[in-house]
Motif scaffolding. Sequence first.
Motif, PDB file in Angstrom:
ATOM      1  N   GLN A 101      35.061  38.685  32.509  1.00  0.00           N
ATOM      2  CA  GLN A 101      35.861  38.265  33.657  1.00  0.00           C
ATOM      3  C   GLN A 101      37.177  39.029  33.703  1.00  0.00           C
ATOM      4  O   GLN A 101      37.620  39.463  34.774  1.00  0.00           O
ATOM      5  CB  GLN A 101      36.121  36.763  33.584  1.00  0.00           C
ATOM      6  N   CYS A 132      38.328  36.261  43.518  1.00  0.00           N
ATOM      7  CA  CYS A 132      38.513  35.214  42.509  1.00  0.00           C
ATOM      8  C   CYS A 132      37.870  33.894  42.915  1.00  0.00           C
ATOM      9  O   CYS A 132      37.963  32.903  42.175  1.00  0.00           O
ATOM     10  CB  CYS A 132      40.002  34.991  42.250  1.00  0.00           C
ATOM     11  N   GLY A 133      37.250  33.849  44.066  1.00  0.00           N
ATOM     12  CA  GLY A 133      36.636  32.614  44.536  1.00  0.00           C
ATOM     13  C   GLY A 133      37.566  31.728  45.333  1.00  0.00           C
ATOM     14  O   GLY A 133      37.211  30.581  45.633  1.00  0.00           O
ATOM     15  N   GLY A 134      38.756  32.229  45.684  1.00  0.00           N
ATOM     16  CA  GLY A 134      39.707  31.450  46.462  1.00  0.00           C
ATOM     17  C   GLY A 134      39.555  31.673  47.948  1.00  0.00           C
ATOM     18  O   GLY A 134      38.545  32.214  48.435  1.00  0.00           O
ATOM     19  N   ARG A 146      37.062  32.645  53.569  1.00  0.00           N
ATOM     20  CA  ARG A 146      36.457  32.342  52.279  1.00  0.00           C
ATOM     21  C   ARG A 146      35.424  33.413  51.922  1.00  0.00           C
ATOM     22  O   ARG A 146      34.933  34.125  52.805  1.00  0.00           O
ATOM     23  CB  ARG A 146      35.791  30.964  52.308  1.00  0.00           C
ATOM     24  N   LEU A 170      44.185  29.396  45.308  1.00  0.00           N
ATOM     25  CA  LEU A 170      43.549  29.923  44.111  1.00  0.00           C
ATOM     26  C   LEU A 170      43.279  28.820  43.095  1.00  0.00           C
ATOM     27  O   LEU A 170      43.223  29.072  41.886  1.00  0.00           O
ATOM     28  CB  LEU A 170      44.430  31.006  43.471  1.00  0.00           C
ATOM     29  N   SER A 171      43.122  27.606  43.544  1.00  0.00           N
ATOM     30  CA  SER A 171      42.942  26.475  42.644  1.00  0.00           C
ATOM     31  C   SER A 171      41.671  26.626  41.812  1.00  0.00           C
ATOM     32  O   SER A 171      40.610  26.962  42.334  1.00  0.00           O
ATOM     33  CB  SER A 171      42.884  25.171  43.447  1.00  0.00           C
ATOM     34  N   SER A 173      40.899  28.896  39.632  1.00  0.00           N
ATOM     35  CA  SER A 173      40.441  30.266  39.407  1.00  0.00           C
ATOM     36  C   SER A 173      40.962  30.788  38.066  1.00  0.00           C
ATOM     37  O   SER A 173      41.699  30.114  37.354  1.00  0.00           O
ATOM     38  CB  SER A 173      40.907  31.168  40.548  1.00  0.00           C
ATOM     39  N   ALA A 174      40.574  32.023  37.746  1.00  0.00           N
ATOM     40  CA  ALA A 174      40.975  32.651  36.483  1.00  0.00           C
ATOM     41  C   ALA A 174      42.163  33.586  36.671  1.00  0.00           C
ATOM     42  O   ALA A 174      42.359  34.508  35.873  1.00  0.00           O
ATOM     43  CB  ALA A 174      39.802  33.416  35.886  1.00  0.00           C
ATOM     44  N   VAL A 175      42.974  33.358  37.666  1.00  0.00           N
ATOM     45  CA  VAL A 175      44.122  34.223  37.918  1.00  0.00           C
ATOM     46  C   VAL A 175      45.119  34.082  36.768  1.00  0.00           C
ATOM     47  O   VAL A 175      45.292  33.019  36.181  1.00  0.00           O
ATOM     48  CB  VAL A 175      44.781  33.859  39.268  1.00  0.00           C
ATOM     49  N   CYS A 197      44.592  26.136  37.396  1.00  0.00           N
ATOM     50  CA  CYS A 197      44.445  27.493  36.844  1.00  0.00           C
ATOM     51  C   CYS A 197      44.838  27.457  35.367  1.00  0.00           C
ATOM     52  O   CYS A 197      46.025  27.345  35.028  1.00  0.00           O
ATOM     53  CB  CYS A 197      45.308  28.491  37.611  1.00  0.00           C
TER      54      CYS A 197
END
Length: 291
Positions: A101, A132-134, A146, A170-171, A173-175, A197
């Motif tokens: 990732q 990132c899927g956000g 989206r 970005l809730s 997510s891996a940011v 996060c």
Amino acid sequence: MAALGALRHCRAPGRLRPPHPTAGGGSSSSRSSSSRSSSSSSSGGGSSAGSSRAAAAATAAATAATTAATTAATLRLAALRGLRSWLCGAEEAAGWSARLQRYRLRLDSAYRGSVRELYGPDVAAAFFVLSCGGSARFQGRDEWLRPDARGGCGPELLRLRDLPVVAVDLSGSAVDYGGLDDLARLTQLQHLDLSGCRRVDDWSLARLHTLGASLRELSLAGCPRVTERGLAALHHLRRLRRLDVSDLPAVRHPGLTRILLEEMLPRCQVVGMDYADGLEPPPPPAARRPP
């Protein structure tokens, strides 16, 4: 004369019949003794055979119990060994997943550099958020953009390159700190959701100082690495109107932290922390003695 005849008859050896010898009686006694001895020997042999069978049965039972215990111990060790290998495999897979990732984020960052040069910082930031899927929302539009079914972005993103990004979600997510570089270039970002996060830390919050001129709403709920130091770095966000700091396990004194945030950001509504959280109740007043 009669007496003499009788005397002769008694002395004649040929006429005397000796009695039968007692051999027959001796044989019968010997037979009885032999039968007794044989019966005693047979009874002794039977008792010794029974004891042998009992000892053999006890030995077999002990051997079976030992074999069962050994088998159970072997199966238990095999099960524990299998569980250990499975846990190690799962941990290794999780580590590989995290590394992949991070590697994907670096590749996306390099790709976004070229996208930024071609389409501007807002499209590059939106592309990063979608990867990132956000989700992201552009100015003048009510719907959120989206990612598609493949996790990417469609041609609609390029049609919005003339509009600025005003909201980012970005809730979960891996940011991390490096991923916030694209968001730091957004000049009109007003809403930012970083709740849940797990890789957002104090250094990441210090990276948000470039959003001080536009950001109005910020959510940090459920970020386990955020502490009081990171929250103190938010004093640059002078236009912030709402700050969600609920469920921050690394913050030891939520009540004092809320007071600090309200002093730094007097126009901001701080939610998720109570004044009494982390504070010891005052001692009860001492009872006064009657005069």
